[in-house]
Design a protein around this motif. Structure first.
Motif, PDB file in Angstrom:
ATOM      1  N   ILE A   1       0.835  -1.203   0.000  1.00 34.30           N
ATOM      2  CA  ILE A   1       0.000   0.000   0.000  1.00 34.30           C
ATOM      3  C   ILE A   1       0.873   1.256   0.000  1.00 34.30           C
ATOM      4  O   ILE A   1       0.631   2.197  -0.761  1.00 34.30           O
ATOM      5  CB  ILE A   1      -0.972  -0.028   1.198  1.00 34.30           C
TER       6      ILE A   1
ATOM      7  N   ILE B   1      -2.893  -1.829  -4.174  1.00 34.39           N
ATOM      8  CA  ILE B   1      -3.800  -1.621  -3.047  1.00 34.39           C
ATOM      9  C   ILE B   1      -4.715  -2.838  -2.910  1.00 34.39           C
ATOM     10  O   ILE B   1      -4.998  -3.325  -1.813  1.00 34.39           O
ATOM     11  CB  ILE B   1      -4.622  -0.330  -3.218  1.00 34.39           C
ATOM     12  N   TYR B   2      -5.132  -3.371  -4.061  1.00 32.95           N
ATOM     13  CA  TYR B   2      -5.989  -4.548  -4.072  1.00 32.95           C
ATOM     14  C   TYR B   2      -5.273  -5.733  -3.438  1.00 32.95           C
ATOM     15  O   TYR B   2      -5.796  -6.405  -2.544  1.00 32.95           O
ATOM     16  CB  TYR B   2      -6.365  -4.823  -5.518  1.00 32.95           C
TER      17      TYR B   2
ATOM     18  N   ALA C   1      -4.817  -5.175   0.232  1.00 31.58           N
ATOM     19  CA  ALA C   1      -6.061  -5.361   0.982  1.00 31.58           C
ATOM     20  C   ALA C   1      -6.339  -6.847   1.170  1.00 31.58           C
ATOM     21  O   ALA C   1      -6.824  -7.271   2.231  1.00 31.58           O
ATOM     22  CB  ALA C   1      -7.217  -4.683   0.259  1.00 31.58           C
TER      23      ALA C   1
ATOM     24  N   GLY D   1      -4.266  -8.021   3.862  1.00 30.58           N
ATOM     25  CA  GLY D   1      -4.824  -7.515   5.106  1.00 30.58           C
ATOM     26  C   GLY D   1      -5.992  -8.361   5.588  1.00 30.58           C
ATOM     27  O   GLY D   1      -6.120  -8.655   6.778  1.00 30.58           O
TER      28      GLY D   1
ATOM     29  N   PHE E   1     -10.838  -4.440   5.055  1.00 32.50           N
ATOM     30  CA  PHE E   1     -10.071  -4.872   3.895  1.00 32.50           C
ATOM     31  C   PHE E   1     -10.962  -5.468   2.818  1.00 32.50           C
ATOM     32  O   PHE E   1     -10.652  -5.375   1.633  1.00 32.50           O
ATOM     33  CB  PHE E   1      -8.983  -5.853   4.315  1.00 32.50           C
TER      34      PHE E   1
ATOM     35  N   MET F   1     -12.107  -2.535   0.920  1.00 29.12           N
ATOM     36  CA  MET F   1     -10.981  -1.964   0.206  1.00 29.12           C
ATOM     37  C   MET F   1     -10.689  -2.787  -1.040  1.00 29.12           C
ATOM     38  O   MET F   1     -10.373  -2.244  -2.105  1.00 29.12           O
ATOM     39  CB  MET F   1      -9.736  -1.946   1.110  1.00 29.12           C
ATOM     40  N   MET F   2     -10.817  -4.097  -0.927  1.00 27.48           N
ATOM     41  CA  MET F   2     -10.598  -4.950  -2.100  1.00 27.48           C
ATOM     42  C   MET F   2     -11.604  -4.616  -3.188  1.00 27.48           C
ATOM     43  O   MET F   2     -11.252  -4.460  -4.358  1.00 27.48           O
ATOM     44  CB  MET F   2     -10.745  -6.443  -1.733  1.00 27.48           C
TER      45      MET F   2
ATOM     46  N   SER G   1     -10.866  -1.162  -4.822  1.00 28.23           N
ATOM     47  CA  SER G   1      -9.661  -1.047  -5.650  1.00 28.23           C
ATOM     48  C   SER G   1      -9.731  -1.937  -6.879  1.00 28.23           C
ATOM     49  O   SER G   1      -9.256  -1.558  -7.947  1.00 28.23           O
ATOM     50  CB  SER G   1      -8.417  -1.360  -4.821  1.00 28.23           C
TER      51      SER G   1
END
Lengths: 86, 593, 490
Positions: free
Chosen positions: B13, B101-102, B105, B108, B121, B124-125, B128
């Motif tokens: 990230i 970022i994907y 995540a 995460g 997360f 977030m997945m 992104s």
């Protein structure tokens, strides 16, 4: 391109290649039937002990899948490419 | 938490956020260094609980590291290196940022120790990965990404509702641990649905072929890896042994196979095939035995490798020729022989051919099925394997690289081997497929439970070789029936695609009309009433009051004339004057009282 | 009454009033005039901030301006609820001063002095509402806000402007005079006072007042404070979009709508009280009633192509989140509703700032025309995307904190229907915010050329970046506002 020549080599001799493959397959089936080489004690079900069971399974299974899928598709699932466009 | 601990996701990230600042010369270095750093962080991470943080009333756990999480973390961080390498030549920073970022995540989510962190997360997945669909910028892309996002949001709200319900029942903790699968509550059902949506389990699966077929050539490598495997991890963690998952998984495996046989677009075919493969994992989770869970993890691990390789192969074809449909391809072995070979390795691996990763991983699940005496499941999964080889091991390589040449002249012109970074990435994946297949301890040592499975028995070899090779015979005999047709297949996205259009029409026509009517109501009700009462007051004033006030009025008029110059008609002045007068009045009153 | 008299309350609300006067006086020198606004805003913010330590400690601060009759006075108080609103409002005014300077000068707008004066007057009214100690004071300042903002809505002085202004004034003042005023009179008659209670539980009604009467008064208050945007009296809000965008940002994040919702919540908690509302079953029915607004407004937002119209309906929907939360009458629900006052303020103002920035830079108002603009205006659309995430309620942005609390609160209140409403609302929010983002970044303009234009002036981009950043900050660290709210509930 060595790989390309390699492929072309086999394509040029297609009949021979296919013949060799089929022979190997036959050998495979025969070997499967010999208990000494292929130990089937881990098999869980009775049919698995039959010689060439898996060969038949593969062959018929594939055929069934192809036929059923195509039937399913032509029954209405397959449609023209622009179906969803307005 | 005394020792310094860095979450592997933080490398990805942070690396993503800093990417725009890196000078162009160093970009390629950065692009490789960041995922390598993430993989390194993942490898050195000690097991245990790390990274806890207090948020309002709750304690969030960012690093719950145990064997189950680690095996997923290992392969996810490893593949991020390969996938980034594959897309190394892409100049648009934003694509790499979204991808990292994907991936971060997903890591995460895998290491999340509590539900809130998991949810963070999870969302977030979704947010992104949708960009990886949109980046393709075809005219279908916005809509495909939009549907993807909405489906994932729906899954996300189910998950959130389930989490909230679960956390609110007395006696339950916030920690992300296994649910009581024998006593499913509404909370656990909702959480399960949330996991199933991400895992593309029917009936929630239609988003997967829709979106993955639309992704960018390099974005799809990321897409095919993370969302579904995170869901598999979550199912392993939360719902191991849930009986429902076995029939669901088996049905999924066959469903994917059937649609793959019909599919004309190579990448959509692979996407449907993901559904099939995840079906194996879901069924394994349902079986719940140690071997089954091992199998699910092993298969996830191997699947990431060979599915990635297959997407890379077809992505290479797409990138070089601009085409992905079988009806537009064919005969490409002459132009792209190495791509063919590597794709073939991927296809063999996914079919569990001996010496490949699939042979040592996938068959563990079937063996677990036999061990648990769930014979229907085991045989049907074997049938799905037949189907797998049929469409991915045979159909894909054959109709792209051999078969009838449907290529248009410009397609043929463009076709060539892809750039070095893509070839290297594919080669690394192919190597890993073979390495894992031949040297089993590499994978088996990572698995959560001790492994008592030995794939290389004579029986197993014979069984597999027979099955696969005779499938090939069948394939070649039925070649005519398998010729690609330029069609699409309707799936369970039909209801919400058609329904969505109807909903939008409803919003635009009737609802908006009703709202506008309401808005005009003030005119009828408000102003008319106001004017009416004003007229009434005017009459009253004119007749009754005037008589009394006339005398006063004259005096007032004179005063008004004196004051008029003060008024200039500026609204703000009048207002301020009014308020100031009001304030003055209040002050006077206050003083007096 | 316990607590101490504190002149800072009076000074804080006088600052904008005096500021208004000075702005008028310095009209001819624009920079000085903007400076006056800024100074007034800073003084107001500074005074409000200075109250934080005492309010946090639980001390009560009062200031009585004067008393008309026993039980009837114009008086101020600062408690935790006031502080949430006052802090958001005063901080955002500081930020808006820069933004509106950039906007008005960027478009070379007319009558900027009148604009800035009315702005200050509106903030005067808003802060007065925040610090009101009783219903009369609240009503007084509520009306001041209506009147002060009317010239702002009708600013353009064209057909549309007058139309919008007319609708605005009629809705707000008729509702207030027609519903609040009689309700106020009746409350005084029944209870002998209009002072707000000192906790959220008891309310001021003695047990002699019948349930029917209390319910009737409650309904009058809920609908009478039409600035809260509850359907069916919401139409003034989209109608007011004809105003220049800093006004919309102010109206829809800070002053007007929050005054409405704040007044509603203040009355619900401090006139009626949690116990009475619970006893007379006023809580959940209110929640269901505003759920309709939440869903319907989002559905309408889907159909709007004009960006500000879409944001207006989004506001209508989000305001009802606040009322919903409080109406649940459970601790987490009330917490969720109240923190949304701040969360929504920061996120919505960002969205409107972006809409204005887009207009200044490209003169585009319709979403379908904004294809590809994200490439040219990355900061603006980036901030828009972040603020959208907050509206959708995705972690780690502010809106998620609200959503979580509302969900838990709904569970505690035993309502599965509310949970479904919140889930549906999340999906609808995604459905109408996502297209703006992907059009901006991923669509090609219809004629194929690269979109022309450049990023908006710094005076506009900086404020919107700050408010977007704060939205994320609150998402990570909501404890600042939560601290106030917790003290309310103990």
């Amino acid at each position: 391109m060595k790989l390309l020549r390699f492929i072309e080599f086999f394509r040029a001799r297609l009949r021979a290649t296919v013949g060799v493959c089929l022979a190997l397959l036959a050998l495979l089936v025969v070997v499967d039937a010999i208990p000494g080489v292929v130990d089937k004690e881990h098999a869980h079900t009775a049919p698995e002990h039959w010689p060439a069971f898996w060969a038949v399974f593969g062959f018929i299974g594939c055929a069934i899948l192809i036929i059923l899928s195509k039937a399913f598709g032509h029954a209405g699932i397959m449609t023209r490419e622009d179906y969803y466009d307005e | 938490m005394s020792d310094l601990w860095l979450h592997p996701a933080s490398a990805l990230i942070l690396g993503a956020l800093l990417l725009p600042l890196i000078p162009a010369r160093l970009k390629k270095v950065w692009l490789l260094a960041v995922p390598i750093a993430a993989f390194a962080l993942n490898t050195i991470m000690p097991p245990g609980v790390h990274g806890q943080w207090q948020f309002l009333d709750w304690t969030l756990t960012f690093g719950r590291v145990d064997r189950l999480a680690s095996v997923f973390g290992h392969i996810m961080s490893l593949i991020s290196i390969v996938a980034t390498l594959y897309g190394l030549h892409v100049k648009e920073d934003a694509q790499h940022i979204a991808a990292w970022i994907y991936a971060g995540a997903a890591l995460g989510a895998v290491y999340a120790g509590d539900f809130l962190t998991l949810f963070l997360f999870w969302e977030m997945m979704a947010f992104s990965s949708v960009f990886l669909v949109w980046f393709r910028r075809r005219k279908e892309s916005p809509a495909a990404g939009y549907r993807y996002l909405l489906v994932h949001m729906a899954g996300g709200v189910c998950l959130l509702a389930g989490i909230v319900l679960h956390a609110s029942t007395p006696g339950s903790s916030f920690a992300f641990e296994a649910f009581e699968v024998s006593k499913m509550t509404p909370a656990s059902w909702l959480v399960l649905i949330g996991f199933l949506v991400n895992g593309a389990v029917p009936p929630f699966h239609a988003w997967l072929p829709d979106a993955y077929g639309e992704g960018t050539f390099n974005g799809s490598i990321f897409l095919c890896t993370y969302t579904t495997k995170t869901a598999v991890y979550a199912l392993c963690r939360g719902f191991a042994g849930l009986d429902l998952l076995v029939p669901l998984g088996v049905a999924m495996a066959l469903y994917g196979v059937v649609y793959a046989v019909l599919e004309n677009d190579s990448r959509r075919l692979l996407a449907y095939h993901i559904i099939s493969q995840v079906g194996y994992m879901v069924a394994a989770v349902g079986l719940g035995t140690e071997m089954a869970i091992n199998g699910a993890c092993a298969h996830a691990f191997a699947n990431i490798l060979y599915k990635g390789l297959l997407f890379m192969g077809c992505g290479a074809v797409l990138h070089m020729t601009g085409q992905s449909k079988f009806t537009e391809l064919g005969g490409l072995y002459q132009k792209m022989p190495w791509t063919f070979l590597l794709t073939l390795i991927g296809g063999l691996s996914i079919s569990a051919f001996p010496l490949t990763a699939g042979f040592v991983a996938k068959s563990m699940i079937v063996a677990a099925g036999f061990e648990a005496h769930n014979l229907w499941a085991a045989f049907l999964l074997m049938l799905a394997s037949v189907g797998t080889f049929l469409h991915t091991g045979l159909k894909v390589p054959y109709f792209i690289f051999f078969g009838k040449n449907h290529c248009r002249p410009e397609t043929w012109e463009r076709a060539a081997e892809p750039p070095w970074n893509m070839m290297t990435a594919m080669a690394i994946s192919a190597f890993l497929c073979l390495f894992v297949g031949c040297y089993t301890p590499y994978l088996y040592d990572l698995l959560p439970h001790p492994v008592h499975y030995h794939p290389y028995t004579a029986y197993h070899l014979s069984e597999t070789l027979q099955m696969l090779l005779f499938t090939a015979v069948s394939f070649f005999l039925f070649l005519k029936k398998l010729e690609p047709e330029p069609t699409i297949s309707l799936d369970l996205d039909w209801p919400y695609r058609k329904g969505g259009r109807m909903f939008l029409w409803l919003a635009q026509k009737p609802v908006q009309f009703a709202d506008n009517c309401l808005g005009e109501f003030y005119r009828v009700g408000g102003i008319a009433g106001l004017m009416g009462s004003a007229r009434l007051a005017g009459w009253f004033d004119g007749r009754v009051i005037d008589g009394v006030v006339d005398g006063l009025a004259e005096a007032v008029r004179k005063l008004g004339q004196r004051l008029r110059p003060v008024q200039r008609g500026a609204v703000q002045e009048n207002l301020t004057l009014a308020f100031a007068l009001g304030a003055a009045l209040l002050i006077v009153l206050w003083l007096v009282w | 009454m316990e607590g101490s008299s504190d002149m800072r309350l009076l000074l804080a609300i006088l600052a904008p009033l005096l500021g208004a006067g000075l702005v008028m006086a310095t009209g001819r020198r624009p920079n000085l005039r903007e400076g006056v606004s800024l100074v007034a805003a800073l003084i107001m913010f500074g005074l409000t901030v200075s109250l934080i330590p005492e309010v946090r400690a639980g001390k009560k601060l009062f200031y009585t301006i004067f008393t008309l009759l026993p039980g009837l006075s114009i008086a101020l108080r600062a408690d935790a609820l006031s502080m949430i609103f006052a802090l958001s409002a005063s901080f955002l005014w500081v930020v808006t001063v820069f933004y509106s300077a950039g906007y008005m000068r960027g478009l070379n707008e007319h009558a900027q002095t009148r604009f800035n004066t009315c702005f200050a007057l509106a903030l005067f009214g808003a802060l007065g509402c925040a610090f009101s100690d009783n219903l009369l004071t609240l009503y007084l300042f509520y009306e001041i806000v209506s009147i002060g903002t009317y010239p702002l809505v009708a600013h353009h002085q064209d057909e549309e402007g007058y139309e919008g202004g007319r609708k605005y004034l009629v809705y707000l003042t008729v509702a207030a005079k027609g519903l609040i005023l009689p309700a106020m009179v009746l409350i005084y008659v029944f209870t002998g006072t209009l002072d707000f209670a000192h906790n959220i539980r008891t309310g001021i009604f003695p047990s002699t007042v019948s349930q029917g009467m209390v319910t009737a008064l409650y309904v009058c208050c809920l609908l009478g404070f039409a600035k809260n945007g509850v359907m069916p009296l919401h139409h003034w809000l989209p109608g007011a979009m004809v105003a220049p965008t800093p006004v919309s940002a102010l109206l829809h994040a800070v002053a007007v709508v929050k005054v409405g919702v704040f007044s509603t919540v203040r009355v619900m908690l401090y006139i009626f009280g949690v116990e009475k509302m619970d006893a007379f079953n006023l809580g959940l029915p209110t929640a269901y009633f505003v759920s309709f607004t939440i869903i319907a407004a989002s559905v309408i937002a889907l159909s709007k192509d004009n960006l500000k119209a879409r944001l207006a309906y989004s506001t209508v929907s989000q305001l009802s989140y606040i009322i919903l939360g409080v109406a649940l009458l459970t601790p987490k629900g009330i917490e969720g509703g109240l923190i949304h006052i701040a969360n929504h303020a920061f996120s919505k103002i960002t969205l409107f700032f972006c809409a204005g920035a887009i207009y200044v830079a490209t003169h585009k108002k319709e979403i379908s025309e904004m294809a590809g603009l994200g490439r040219v205006m990355p900061f603006t659309f980036g901030a828009f995307a972040i603020a959208s995430l907050s509206m959708i309620g995705a972690p780690p942005v502010a809106g998620f904190v609200t959503k979580w609390h509302l969900l838990v609160g709904a569970l505690d209140a035993g309502s599965v229907l509310i949970i479904m409403v919140l889930m549906a609302s999340t999906l609808l929010n995604t459905a109408y915010f996502a297209p703006v983002v992907y059009h901006a970044f991923f669509s090609k303009p219809p004629d194929g050329r690269t979109p022309h234009g450049k990023e908006a002036p710094l005076a506009m981009v900086l404020p919107l970046s700050i408010t977007a950043a704060i939205s994320v900050l609150i998402g990570f660290y909501p404890d600042f506002f939560m601290g106030f709210i917790k003290s309310l509930l103990s």
